[in-house]
Design a protein around this motif. Structure first.
Motif, PDB file in Angstrom:
ATOM      1  N   GLU A 290      64.673  -8.216   4.721  1.00 56.28           N
ATOM      2  CA  GLU A 290      64.769  -7.021   3.901  1.00 56.28           C
ATOM      3  C   GLU A 290      63.733  -7.116   2.788  1.00 56.28           C
ATOM      4  O   GLU A 290      63.551  -8.178   2.184  1.00 56.28           O
ATOM      5  CB  GLU A 290      66.167  -6.869   3.314  1.00 56.28           C
ATOM      6  CG  GLU A 290      67.179  -6.409   4.333  1.00 56.28           C
ATOM      7  CD  GLU A 290      68.491  -5.999   3.691  1.00 56.28           C
ATOM      8  OE1 GLU A 290      68.748  -6.333   2.525  1.00 56.28           O
ATOM      9  OE2 GLU A 290      69.272  -5.336   4.389  1.00 56.28           O
TER      10      GLU A 290
ATOM     11  N   ILE B 209      58.631  -8.044  -2.042  1.00 54.62           N
ATOM     12  CA  ILE B 209      58.229  -6.710  -2.485  1.00 54.62           C
ATOM     13  C   ILE B 209      56.969  -6.298  -1.721  1.00 54.62           C
ATOM     14  O   ILE B 209      55.961  -7.020  -1.734  1.00 54.62           O
ATOM     15  CB  ILE B 209      57.945  -6.691  -3.998  1.00 54.62           C
ATOM     16  CG1 ILE B 209      59.198  -7.087  -4.770  1.00 54.62           C
ATOM     17  CG2 ILE B 209      57.440  -5.315  -4.437  1.00 54.62           C
ATOM     18  CD1 ILE B 209      58.982  -7.295  -6.250  1.00 54.62           C
TER      19      ILE B 209
ATOM     20  N   ILE C 230      64.846   0.142   0.361  1.00 56.67           N
ATOM     21  CA  ILE C 230      64.865  -1.164   1.015  1.00 56.67           C
ATOM     22  C   ILE C 230      64.535  -0.944   2.489  1.00 56.67           C
ATOM     23  O   ILE C 230      65.081  -0.044   3.135  1.00 56.67           O
ATOM     24  CB  ILE C 230      66.246  -1.845   0.890  1.00 56.67           C
ATOM     25  CG1 ILE C 230      66.605  -2.083  -0.571  1.00 56.67           C
ATOM     26  CG2 ILE C 230      66.292  -3.147   1.686  1.00 56.67           C
ATOM     27  CD1 ILE C 230      65.718  -3.084  -1.284  1.00 56.67           C
TER      28      ILE C 230
ATOM     29  N   PHE D   5      64.805   3.374  -5.246  1.00 56.47           N
ATOM     30  CA  PHE D   5      65.286   2.080  -4.754  1.00 56.47           C
ATOM     31  C   PHE D   5      65.329   2.109  -3.228  1.00 56.47           C
ATOM     32  O   PHE D   5      66.359   2.380  -2.636  1.00 56.47           O
ATOM     33  CB  PHE D   5      66.665   1.753  -5.320  1.00 56.47           C
ATOM     34  CG  PHE D   5      67.076   0.337  -5.034  1.00 56.47           C
ATOM     35  CD1 PHE D   5      66.476  -0.717  -5.694  1.00 56.47           C
ATOM     36  CD2 PHE D   5      68.047   0.061  -4.087  1.00 56.47           C
ATOM     37  CE1 PHE D   5      66.841  -2.032  -5.410  1.00 56.47           C
ATOM     38  CE2 PHE D   5      68.419  -1.244  -3.799  1.00 56.47           C
ATOM     39  CZ  PHE D   5      67.810  -2.287  -4.473  1.00 56.47           C
TER      40      PHE D   5
ATOM     41  N   ASN E  70      61.808  -4.883  -0.589  1.00 56.61           N
ATOM     42  CA  ASN E  70      61.824  -3.764  -1.521  1.00 56.61           C
ATOM     43  C   ASN E  70      60.570  -2.923  -1.283  1.00 56.61           C
ATOM     44  O   ASN E  70      59.459  -3.448  -1.292  1.00 56.61           O
ATOM     45  CB  ASN E  70      61.849  -4.308  -2.953  1.00 56.61           C
ATOM     46  CG  ASN E  70      61.927  -3.231  -3.984  1.00 56.61           C
ATOM     47  OD1 ASN E  70      61.089  -2.344  -4.025  1.00 56.61           O
ATOM     48  ND2 ASN E  70      62.928  -3.319  -4.835  1.00 56.61           N
TER      49      ASN E  70
ATOM     50  N   ASP F 118      59.769  -0.111  -3.160  1.00 54.53           N
ATOM     51  CA  ASP F 118      59.558   0.766  -4.315  1.00 54.53           C
ATOM     52  C   ASP F 118      58.076   0.997  -4.635  1.00 54.53           C
ATOM     53  O   ASP F 118      57.699   2.075  -5.078  1.00 54.53           O
ATOM     54  CB  ASP F 118      60.248   0.202  -5.561  1.00 54.53           C
ATOM     55  CG  ASP F 118      61.757   0.296  -5.480  1.00 54.53           C
ATOM     56  OD1 ASP F 118      62.279   1.003  -4.606  1.00 54.53           O
ATOM     57  OD2 ASP F 118      62.424  -0.355  -6.305  1.00 54.53           O
TER      58      ASP F 118
END
Length: 82
Positions: free
Chosen positions: A32, A53, A21, A19, A34, A36
């Motif tokens: 912000e 993402i 960020i 996880f 993701n 991943d």
């Protein structure tokens, strides 16, 4: 149709590999994101982002070329240069 936008990673706030960020700069606007899907990405890397993402890491010259093309599609809108 979907749109993915290139941006530069300026910070990573979570280092957990499951996880992550990061803060990504999109030519003067930071969000912000993701991280991943791009475990290899680090600060200073450019990533292509869709709905918050990061999907892949990309070369800086490609990211800046796409950013310039997107600016041409928005007449009268001139976001700050990186």
């Amino acid at each position: 149709m979907c749109l993915a936008v290139p941006g530069k990673i300026t910070a990573i706030s979570a280092t957990d590999p499951l996880f992550r960020i990061g803060t990504v700069d999109f030519g003067g606007i930071s969000r912000e994101v993701n991280l991943d899907c791009v475990p290899e990405a680090g600060i200073g890397d450019y990533v292509i982002v869709h709905v918050g993402i990061a999907l892949s890491v990309m070369q800086e010259n490609e990211a800046l070329a796409i950013r310039d093309d997107l600016r041409k599609l928005l007449p009268g809108e001139q976001p700050p240069s990186p």
